[in-house]
Design a protein around this motif. Structure first.
Motif, mmCIF file in Angstrom:
data_model
loop_
_atom_site.group_PDB
_atom_site.id
_atom_site.type_symbol
_atom_site.label_atom_id
_atom_site.label_comp_id
_atom_site.label_asym_id
_atom_site.label_seq_id
_atom_site.Cartn_x
_atom_site.Cartn_y
_atom_site.Cartn_z
ATOM 1 N N ILE A 130 -4.872 5.743 -0.362
ATOM 2 C CA ILE A 130 -4.043 4.581 -0.060
ATOM 3 C C ILE A 130 -4.367 3.528 -1.103
ATOM 4 O O ILE A 130 -5.537 3.181 -1.309
ATOM 5 C CB ILE A 130 -4.299 4.054 1.364
ATOM 6 N N GLN A 148 0.853 -1.194 0.000
ATOM 7 C CA GLN A 148 0.000 0.000 0.000
ATOM 8 C C GLN A 148 0.886 1.240 0.000
ATOM 9 O O GLN A 148 1.938 1.265 0.631
ATOM 10 C CB GLN A 148 -0.909 0.011 1.228
ATOM 11 N N TYR A 180 0.116 3.139 10.432
ATOM 12 C CA TYR A 180 0.692 4.274 9.709
ATOM 13 C C TYR A 180 -0.219 5.499 9.838
ATOM 14 O O TYR A 180 0.248 6.598 10.130
ATOM 15 C CB TYR A 180 0.904 3.919 8.234
ATOM 16 N N ILE A 194 3.348 1.544 3.006
ATOM 17 C CA ILE A 194 2.900 2.052 4.313
ATOM 18 C C ILE A 194 2.037 1.035 5.067
ATOM 19 O O ILE A 194 1.550 1.334 6.146
ATOM 20 C CB ILE A 194 2.143 3.384 4.158
ATOM 21 N N GLN A 195 1.854 -0.160 4.516
ATOM 22 C CA GLN A 195 1.040 -1.179 5.178
ATOM 23 C C GLN A 195 1.688 -1.593 6.503
ATOM 24 O O GLN A 195 2.891 -1.431 6.683
ATOM 25 C CB GLN A 195 0.834 -2.393 4.267
ATOM 26 N N ASP A 196 0.867 -2.113 7.413
ATOM 27 C CA ASP A 196 1.332 -2.431 8.759
ATOM 28 C C ASP A 196 2.336 -3.574 8.809
ATOM 29 O O ASP A 196 3.077 -3.699 9.775
ATOM 30 C CB ASP A 196 0.140 -2.756 9.674
ATOM 31 N N CYS A 238 -3.427 -0.321 6.873
ATOM 32 C CA CYS A 238 -2.489 0.775 7.158
ATOM 33 C C CYS A 238 -2.852 1.523 8.440
ATOM 34 O O CYS A 238 -2.483 2.689 8.611
ATOM 35 C CB CYS A 238 -2.457 1.745 5.973
#
Length: 189
Positions: free
Chosen positions: A152, A90, A119, A170-172, A116
């Motif tokens: 996103i 992402q 983030y 930016i994904q977790d 995300c």
């Protein structure tokens, strides 16, 4: 010519999965659908030949995936003919002229927003989040609205909708993958 459905519009992760599936094919038509249900019904009613649908994500997506599985189990008579596993990265995308400090809202599909969360909480606490039907729908809205919104989604959305990528991956978690299946009336080629 074979008609292959995907959750559209262009630029979605389902579209990326379709591109991976068809990279060695030359005779096909891409058919974008607004919902997974419409796509599955189209194949079931012989209006499309195949469809690519998500069935599992390593982080988020329970309701979408359970809807897909429910339809496959109870509403349509389709066979699984292939599987595609797509690594999902992402990204934070914005229209030209919008910087990180300008962002007033973030648009995306609920699954992408969920992937995300950390983030968003760290970099944009309290910001307005708007859920859309698809990541591509969010990109189209941001590109056309003139608002100071971020999206996103996949990096390919930047090219399709004239956005720029401000932040990559930016994904977790870096192990975020979605499993897609290709369904048709028959399971053979």
């Amino acid at each position: 010519m074979i008609k292959i459905g995907f959750l559209g519009p262009k630029g979605t992760f389902t579209h990326e999965a379709l591109r991976g599936y068809t990279k060695s094919r030359s005779e096909y038509v891409e058919c974008d659908f607004g919902t997974i249900a419409d796509m599955l019904v189209s194949v079931n009613n012989n209006e499309s030949d195949e469809a690519i649908v998500p069935i599992e994500n390593s982080i988020e997506g329970g309701s979408i995936i359970s809807n897909t599985l429910d339809m496959l189990a109870y509403e349509v008579d389709l066979k699984i003919k292939a599987e595609i596993v797509l690594k999902v990265a992402q990204n934070l995308l914005v229209p030209e002229g919008v910087g990180l400090s300008d962002i007033e809202c973030i648009l995306s599909h609920p699954q992408a927003l969920g992937q995300c969360r950390k983030y968003i909480d760290k970099h944009f606490p309290g910001i307005m989040l708007k859920a859309t039907q698809s990541t591509a729908g969010a990109a189209l809205e941001a590109a056309r609205s003139g608002a100071k919104c971020a999206v996103i989604g996949s990096a390919s959305l930047a090219d399709v909708y004239g956005l720029k990528v401000l932040e990559h991956s930016i994904q977790d978690t870096d192990t975020n993958e979605t499993r897609f299946i290709v369904v048709s009336k028959t399971d053979g080629e």
